[in-house]
Design a protein around this motif. Structure first.
Motif, PDB file in Angstrom:
ATOM      1  N   UNK A  23       7.082   4.728   6.863  1.00  0.00           N
ATOM      2  CA  UNK A  23       6.898   6.179   6.784  1.00  0.00           C
ATOM      3  C   UNK A  23       8.116   6.938   7.305  1.00  0.00           C
ATOM      4  N   UNK A  24       8.745   6.402   8.349  1.00  0.00           N
ATOM      5  CA  UNK A  24       9.939   7.049   8.892  1.00  0.00           C
ATOM      6  C   UNK A  24       9.655   8.203   9.823  1.00  0.00           C
TER       7      UNK A  24
ATOM      8  N   UNK B  87       0.813  -1.221   0.000  1.00  0.00           N
ATOM      9  CA  UNK B  87       0.000   0.000   0.000  1.00  0.00           C
ATOM     10  C   UNK B  87       0.840   1.261   0.000  1.00  0.00           C
ATOM     11  N   UNK B  88       1.829   1.317   0.874  1.00  0.00           N
ATOM     12  CA  UNK B  88       2.683   2.512   0.943  1.00  0.00           C
ATOM     13  C   UNK B  88       3.531   2.657  -0.322  1.00  0.00           C
ATOM     14  N   UNK B  89       3.994   1.532  -0.868  1.00  0.00           N
ATOM     15  CA  UNK B  89       4.806   1.594  -2.084  1.00  0.00           C
ATOM     16  C   UNK B  89       3.980   2.122  -3.254  1.00  0.00           C
ATOM     17  N   UNK B  90       2.761   1.626  -3.411  1.00  0.00           N
ATOM     18  CA  UNK B  90       1.908   2.072  -4.507  1.00  0.00           C
ATOM     19  C   UNK B  90       1.544   3.549  -4.373  1.00  0.00           C
ATOM     20  N   UNK B  91       1.391   4.005  -3.125  1.00  0.00           N
ATOM     21  CA  UNK B  91       1.023   5.401  -2.897  1.00  0.00           C
ATOM     22  C   UNK B  91       2.227   6.337  -2.950  1.00  0.00           C
ATOM     23  N   UNK B  92       3.418   5.770  -3.134  1.00  0.00           N
ATOM     24  CA  UNK B  92       4.624   6.594  -3.151  1.00  0.00           C
ATOM     25  C   UNK B  92       4.929   7.224  -1.815  1.00  0.00           C
ATOM     26  N   UNK B  93       4.596   6.520  -0.724  1.00  0.00           N
ATOM     27  CA  UNK B  93       4.736   7.076   0.617  1.00  0.00           C
ATOM     28  C   UNK B  93       5.903   6.478   1.403  1.00  0.00           C
ATOM     29  N   UNK B  94       6.736   5.688   0.759  1.00  0.00           N
ATOM     30  CA  UNK B  94       7.871   5.107   1.471  1.00  0.00           C
ATOM     31  C   UNK B  94       8.844   6.215   1.891  1.00  0.00           C
ATOM     32  N   UNK B  95       9.072   6.319   3.188  1.00  0.00           N
ATOM     33  CA  UNK B  95       9.961   7.356   3.696  1.00  0.00           C
ATOM     34  C   UNK B  95       9.393   8.758   3.611  1.00  0.00           C
ATOM     35  N   UNK B  96       8.069   8.873   3.567  1.00  0.00           N
ATOM     36  CA  UNK B  96       7.451  10.198   3.380  1.00  0.00           C
ATOM     37  C   UNK B  96       7.803  11.156   4.514  1.00  0.00           C
TER      38      UNK B  96
END
Length: 297
Positions: A125-126, A32-41
């Motif tokens: 998310x970091x 989910x986070x990868x598809x939303x481009x939210x990795x390390x947001x």
């Protein structure tokens, strides 16, 4: 089968049943986070804050790369922020994983490994919640000044420091406040305008929040006071979560990773109190015997 054996069987069954759920949760969150481009947001916002101080407090909460924390936080990250973004993210995530491993280690490697996937949202998310969890444990065990981290980032969660006041641990309370004040003083001397901008930003943001934030703060304060009076250190984890100004998603629940270590802290405290209670009458007896012996001689 004895009751204790049945309970042990149920415990083992519970931990085994968690394994597929943990794997599924981790997979769903990661995809989910990868598809939303939210990795390390969130961690990217910290890296950007170090690289581009002029962007501080220009975006409201919830916006991509919005920096919401004190100038001191960005200043402390300055050395790490000199790294390229991939290297910064690698170091940040490694720190999170290291803290999580330490927090869950009282459970043993099998149970710890079973629970770890439930905290993956925070690692992806970091944000700073896993570090908050570590701060809770460290501040109670040996370094109260560690509470400067929540005070200089999300501000309100630092109210868990009321634990020291209720328990009349004045040295710890003064140490926590003193470390925070010193950091603020040094940081403000370096960047006074940034501090004024942050205070103005906090004032504006506070005016936009609903009444639920106040209710959560009251609940957090009440939970902290009850925890201090009853010696239930583990309650500080949910108290800190309640005090966070913005709650969304699962990542704030990462603070609950502190619970195993906080329960361990409680057990150590109980053992120490029991040892002191046992030793006190014997110490009085020895003192009285010594006094009688001195009188006789």
């Amino acid at each position: 089968m004895a009751t204790s054996e049945r309970l042990e069987t149920l415990k083992r069954a519970f931990w085994v049943a968690l394994i597929p759920g943990a794997i599924l949760f981790m997979a769903m969150q990661s995809i989910g986070y990868a598809r939303a481009g939210m990795l390390g947001a969130d961690s990217h916002a910290y890296w950007m804050a170090v690289r581009f101080p002029e962007t501080w407090y220009t975006s409201p909460p919830g916006y991509r790369d919005a920096f919401l924390y004190s100038p001191a936080f960005a200043q402390m990250l300055w050395p790490l922020g000199q790294l390229p973004w991939p290297a910064f993210q690698t170091v940040w995530m490694s720190g999170q994983v290291g803290v999580l491993t330490w927090l869950l280690s009282p459970l043993g490697w099998q149970r710890g490994l079973t629970l770890a996937p439930f905290f993956v949202a925070e690692i992806l998310l970091g944000n700073v919640y896993l570090f908050f969890a570590g701060v809770l444990v460290v501040s109670l065990a040996r370094s109260p000044g560690a509470l400067a981290l929540p005070a200089l980032t999300k501000v309100a969660p630092s109210l868990v420091g009321v634990w020291f006041v209720v328990r009349r641990e004045w040295h710890a309370a003064l140490w926590a406040a003193g470390v925070t004040v010193v950091i603020v003083a040094v940081s403000a001397a370096v960047a006074p305008a940034a501090w004024l901008a942050w205070i103005q930003f906090l004032t504006q943001s506070a005016g936009q929040r609903g009444g639920t934030v106040i209710l959560r703060l009251i609940a957090a304060l009440g939970t902290t006071i009850w925890a201090a009076r009853t010696g239930r250190a583990w309650l500080l984890a949910p108290a800190l979560i309640l005090a966070c100004p913005v709650l969304g998603g699962y990542n704030a629940l990462a603070v609950l990773a502190a619970v195993p270590r906080l329960l361990q802290f409680e057990r150590i405290e109980r053992i120490e109190r029991a040892a002191k209670a046992f030793e006190a009458p014997h110490a009085e007896s020895r003192t009285a015997a010594a006094a009688v012996g001195a009188t006789s001689s």
